[in-house]
Design an enzyme around this catalytic site. Sequence first.
Site, PDB file in Angstrom:
ATOM      1  N   LYS A  58     -37.855  76.516  -9.161  1.00  0.00           N
ATOM      2  CA  LYS A  58     -37.415  77.519  -7.975  1.00  0.00           C
ATOM      3  C   LYS A  58     -38.984  78.079  -7.677  1.00  0.00           C
ATOM      4  O   LYS A  58     -39.197  78.207  -6.395  1.00  0.00           O
ATOM      5  CB  LYS A  58     -36.559  78.702  -8.610  1.00  0.00           C
ATOM      6  CG  LYS A  58     -35.092  78.516  -8.613  1.00  0.00           C
ATOM      7  CD  LYS A  58     -34.428  79.707  -8.935  1.00  0.00           C
ATOM      8  CE  LYS A  58     -33.146  79.357  -8.946  1.00  0.00           C
ATOM      9  NZ  LYS A  58     -32.169  80.508  -9.775  1.00  0.00           N
ATOM     10  N   LYS A 108     -22.934  77.382  -3.229  1.00  0.00           N
ATOM     11  CA  LYS A 108     -23.129  78.592  -2.061  1.00  0.00           C
ATOM     12  C   LYS A 108     -24.346  78.663  -1.457  1.00  0.00           C
ATOM     13  O   LYS A 108     -24.644  78.988  -0.426  1.00  0.00           O
ATOM     14  CB  LYS A 108     -22.981  79.939  -2.630  1.00  0.00           C
ATOM     15  CG  LYS A 108     -23.688  80.466  -3.814  1.00  0.00           C
ATOM     16  CD  LYS A 108     -23.313  81.622  -4.689  1.00  0.00           C
ATOM     17  CE  LYS A 108     -24.030  81.711  -6.110  1.00  0.00           C
ATOM     18  NZ  LYS A 108     -23.106  82.004  -7.249  1.00  0.00           N
ATOM     19  N   LYS A 160     -23.594  68.996  -5.769  1.00  0.00           N
ATOM     20  CA  LYS A 160     -22.262  69.652  -6.370  1.00  0.00           C
ATOM     21  C   LYS A 160     -22.342  70.980  -5.203  1.00  0.00           C
ATOM     22  O   LYS A 160     -23.248  71.256  -4.620  1.00  0.00           O
ATOM     23  CB  LYS A 160     -22.616  70.256  -7.641  1.00  0.00           C
ATOM     24  CG  LYS A 160     -23.666  71.527  -7.608  1.00  0.00           C
ATOM     25  CD  LYS A 160     -23.895  71.894  -9.267  1.00  0.00           C
ATOM     26  CE  LYS A 160     -24.354  73.394  -8.711  1.00  0.00           C
ATOM     27  NZ  LYS A 160     -24.014  74.514  -9.787  1.00  0.00           N
TER      28      LYS A 160
HETATM   29  P1  ADP Z   1     -23.885  78.140  -7.115  1.00  0.00           P
HETATM   30  O1  ADP Z   1     -24.221  76.747  -7.609  1.00  0.00           O
HETATM   31  O2  ADP Z   1     -22.958  78.172  -6.097  1.00  0.00           O
HETATM   32  O3  ADP Z   1     -24.991  79.091  -6.964  1.00  0.00           O
HETATM   33  P2  ADP Z   1     -23.853  79.398  -9.872  1.00  0.00           P
HETATM   34  O4  ADP Z   1     -24.981  78.711 -10.317  1.00  0.00           O
HETATM   35  O5  ADP Z   1     -23.876  80.945  -9.556  1.00  0.00           O
HETATM   36  O6  ADP Z   1     -23.333  78.760  -8.518  1.00  0.00           O
HETATM   37  O7  ADP Z   1     -22.608  79.264 -10.725  1.00  0.00           O
HETATM   38  C1  ADP Z   1     -21.696  80.070 -11.027  1.00  0.00           C
HETATM   39  C2  ADP Z   1     -20.903  79.516 -12.042  1.00  0.00           C
HETATM   40  O8  ADP Z   1     -19.980  78.520 -11.518  1.00  0.00           O
HETATM   41  C3  ADP Z   1     -21.296  78.727 -13.338  1.00  0.00           C
HETATM   42  O9  ADP Z   1     -20.618  78.618 -14.335  1.00  0.00           O
HETATM   43  C4  ADP Z   1     -21.335  77.328 -12.682  1.00  0.00           C
HETATM   44  O10 ADP Z   1     -21.518  76.439 -13.893  1.00  0.00           O
HETATM   45  C5  ADP Z   1     -20.282  77.238 -11.941  1.00  0.00           C
HETATM   46  N1  ADP Z   1     -20.312  76.126 -10.975  1.00  0.00           N
HETATM   47  C6  ADP Z   1     -21.079  76.579 -10.029  1.00  0.00           C
HETATM   48  N2  ADP Z   1     -20.904  75.315  -8.970  1.00  0.00           N
HETATM   49  C7  ADP Z   1     -20.083  74.589  -9.551  1.00  0.00           C
HETATM   50  C8  ADP Z   1     -19.529  73.276  -8.971  1.00  0.00           C
HETATM   51  N3  ADP Z   1     -20.006  72.625  -7.662  1.00  0.00           N
HETATM   52  N4  ADP Z   1     -18.674  72.636  -9.909  1.00  0.00           N
HETATM   53  C9  ADP Z   1     -18.266  73.370 -11.041  1.00  0.00           C
HETATM   54  N5  ADP Z   1     -18.889  74.324 -11.584  1.00  0.00           N
HETATM   55  C10 ADP Z   1     -19.707  75.329 -10.517  1.00  0.00           C
END
Ligand code: ADP
Length: 330
Positions: free
Chosen positions: A114, A200, A197
């Site tokens: 980051k 958001k 993956k």
């Molecule tokens: P993002 O990648 O959308 O910013 P976060 O990093 O805030 O999501 O993740 C919040 C939770 O959701 C964590 O427990 C993360 O492992 C899970 N998570 C996020 N994206 C995925 C995904 N594409 N598939 C499965 N679990 C996910």
Amino acid sequence: TFLPRLYSGMQPSADSLHAGNYIGAILQWKKLQSSHDALFSVVDMHAITVPQDPTELREKTRRTAAQYIAAGIDPASSTLYVQSHVPAHAELAWVLNTITGFGEAGRMTQFKDKSQKQGADATSVGLLAYPVLMAADILLYKADVVPVGDDQKQHVELTRDLAMRFNSRFGDTFVLPRPVIQKETARIYDLQSPGSKMSKSTDSTAGVVWLLDEPGVTAKKIMRAVTDNDGVVRFDRESKPGVSNLLTIFSVLSGRSIETLENEYAGRGYGDFKKDLATVVVDEFEPVRARTLELLDDPAELDRLLAINADRASEIAEQTLATVYERIGF
Ligand code: ADP
Ligand code: NA
């Protein structure tokens, strides 16, 4: 009866959770909450390590909490609260900062990625200390079990290192937490670019299925999901990432095995498969969406629930903090 304590959280960084958050995190939380003394936090203090609009942050925080509840996290038996409502997080994080090496924090992969992207001057000290705050989150509650995505595994290892360091310098205080890494089968990919993956924070959200999408929008996104040209519903992550991703979602939400689904759609092409998947996803998400909107419609009740839960969290956190302060000479 004694239940192992569990801690997990999510940043309030979007208006809606997405299918990845739901399948990868929330469904697992739901399953674990009955066999654990569970705390689930909306980590707004983590969110401000990158710039946030105050009004939007407050709104996203409430929406995230509402979605936890709507999706089935029970605020009566689990402790579901907003991180900034419990000041002990910041207080313990400060103490832990003083036993964390500058280089040790700087070596965290997520920080390196980051901060390299943003440049040194746009990178806050808060972003550097992010994993230390996460250590405080976990250690305050003496959590045994911490469900995380594999990108957070290094932070749980740092948490263990800090706990051991504190314990050896000041006497046995913290419990060493064990990370529970999300299963590969619970990883959901972007419907438009199934090599990455679902997240958001992607540039285009055309391939992101939001929990709060209208049913018609969800169905359309699924019907338009990228697949391939061979028309065979078969799981093969390498050469059929799009279809494999849809199979994962279908399997998790329907409780039917991948193999069963492959057999059921043998020789039928992708149209039927996607249509049925859309039904499964909408049937799962629509009640959650409706319940979320209901909760958001009654702000006083949501605030009341969050306040009770924050009190419950505070009670545990304050005890740990008092011990820590006593041990370090405050
Ligand atoms: P993002 O990648 O959308 O910013 P976060 O990093 O805030 O999501 O993740 C919040 C939770 O959701 C964590 O427990 C993360 O492992 C899970 N998570 C996020 N994206 C995925 C995904 N594409 N598939 C499965 N679990 C996910
Ligand atoms: Na519980």
